[in-house]
Design a protein around this motif. Sequence first.
Motif, mmCIF file in Angstrom:
data_model
loop_
_atom_site.group_PDB
_atom_site.id
_atom_site.type_symbol
_atom_site.label_atom_id
_atom_site.label_comp_id
_atom_site.label_asym_id
_atom_site.label_seq_id
_atom_site.Cartn_x
_atom_site.Cartn_y
_atom_site.Cartn_z
ATOM 1 N N CYS A 107 19.424 -20.219 27.237
ATOM 2 C CA CYS A 107 19.773 -21.069 28.377
ATOM 3 C C CYS A 107 21.238 -20.965 28.796
ATOM 4 N N PRO A 108 21.725 -19.757 29.005
ATOM 5 C CA PRO A 108 23.137 -19.623 29.376
ATOM 6 C C PRO A 108 23.413 -20.117 30.795
ATOM 7 N N GLU A 109 24.594 -20.611 30.987
ATOM 8 C CA GLU A 109 25.027 -21.062 32.305
ATOM 9 C C GLU A 109 25.344 -19.855 33.194
ATOM 10 N N PRO A 110 25.263 -20.025 34.514
ATOM 11 C CA PRO A 110 25.646 -18.928 35.420
ATOM 12 C C PRO A 110 27.093 -18.459 35.204
ATOM 13 N N ARG A 111 27.935 -19.314 34.659
ATOM 14 C CA ARG A 111 29.333 -18.930 34.442
ATOM 15 C C ARG A 111 29.497 -17.887 33.325
ATOM 16 N N CYS A 112 28.386 -17.460 32.719
ATOM 17 C CA CYS A 112 28.468 -16.393 31.715
ATOM 18 C C CYS A 112 28.577 -15.021 32.370
ATOM 19 N N TRP A 113 28.539 -14.975 33.713
ATOM 20 C CA TRP A 113 28.577 -13.693 34.423
ATOM 21 C C TRP A 113 29.730 -12.778 33.997
ATOM 22 N N PRO A 114 30.968 -13.263 33.815
ATOM 23 C CA PRO A 114 32.040 -12.337 33.432
ATOM 24 C C PRO A 114 31.740 -11.532 32.165
ATOM 25 N N GLY A 130 27.355 -10.072 40.671
ATOM 26 C CA GLY A 130 26.990 -11.429 40.246
ATOM 27 C C GLY A 130 25.499 -11.453 39.970
ATOM 28 N N PHE A 131 25.046 -12.576 39.458
ATOM 29 C CA PHE A 131 23.612 -12.693 39.204
ATOM 30 C C PHE A 131 22.852 -12.646 40.522
ATOM 31 N N THR A 132 21.777 -11.890 40.555
ATOM 32 C CA THR A 132 20.926 -11.850 41.743
ATOM 33 C C THR A 132 19.976 -13.041 41.754
ATOM 34 N N CYS A 133 19.798 -13.658 40.604
ATOM 35 C CA CYS A 133 19.016 -14.891 40.479
ATOM 36 C C CYS A 133 19.660 -15.712 39.370
ATOM 37 N N GLU A 134 20.110 -16.922 39.714
ATOM 38 C CA GLU A 134 20.796 -17.785 38.749
ATOM 39 C C GLU A 134 19.908 -18.942 38.339
ATOM 40 N N PHE A 135 19.979 -19.293 37.060
ATOM 41 C CA PHE A 135 19.248 -20.429 36.528
ATOM 42 C C PHE A 135 20.231 -21.426 35.940
ATOM 43 N N VAL A 136 19.958 -22.703 36.160
ATOM 44 C CA VAL A 136 20.756 -23.791 35.589
ATOM 45 C C VAL A 136 19.820 -24.582 34.688
ATOM 46 N N PHE A 137 20.155 -24.636 33.404
ATOM 47 C CA PHE A 137 19.328 -25.306 32.405
ATOM 48 C C PHE A 137 20.001 -26.590 31.940
ATOM 49 N N ARG A 138 19.206 -27.606 31.706
ATOM 50 C CA ARG A 138 19.692 -28.855 31.120
ATOM 51 C C ARG A 138 18.621 -29.407 30.183
ATOM 52 N N ARG A 139 19.061 -30.164 29.183
ATOM 53 C CA ARG A 139 18.150 -30.887 28.308
ATOM 54 C C ARG A 139 18.169 -32.340 28.741
#
Length: 172
Positions: A107-114, A130-139
């Motif tokens: 469940c990595p954040e989109p900010r892991c792109w670098p 950059g990501f061509t498709c980004e996912f935002v995960f939360r618990r």
Amino acid sequence: MVVEQQRYRYVGPADIAVVALQGDEGRLIRSAEEFADWVASVDARELAEPFTYVVDTAGVLRLAARRSEHVACAGGGTVLAAGEIALVRRPDGWSVSEVSNQSTGYCPEPRCWPAVAAALKQVGLDHPGGFTCEFVFRRCPDCKELSVVKDGDFICYVCGSDLPQAWNVDQT
């Protein structure tokens, strides 16, 4: 100033990790030469679909078949990034056509792109920037279920509770 990359530990189901870790780890790809060796060993049919990838804590890209679990690709370790990646052969060589952070095991954040960009640069692969498709995960803090945030709506799809704005997936 050097910014420390967030590290992601495996947060998926333990039973999946136990089974997945009995298989092969992802192939370490540290250079253009290692990428060329790896891609030459992959069946042409597999090249038509995305692969599982992780970037390990040393910043090294690891690739595995799409149906591999990210935790197996990472050898059970902590990662800087994880997701799926599609490759395309162009007249001047291979490049990345699609890349995401889609991994419900980490469940990595989109900010892991670098971390992804640096690993791809090290291998000499052009990418979309950059990501061509980004996912935002939360618990969910109430029911503890993992949620994918859609359209910026931070609401748990299971119980309807508000999800936190800050990443909290590794909290149980």
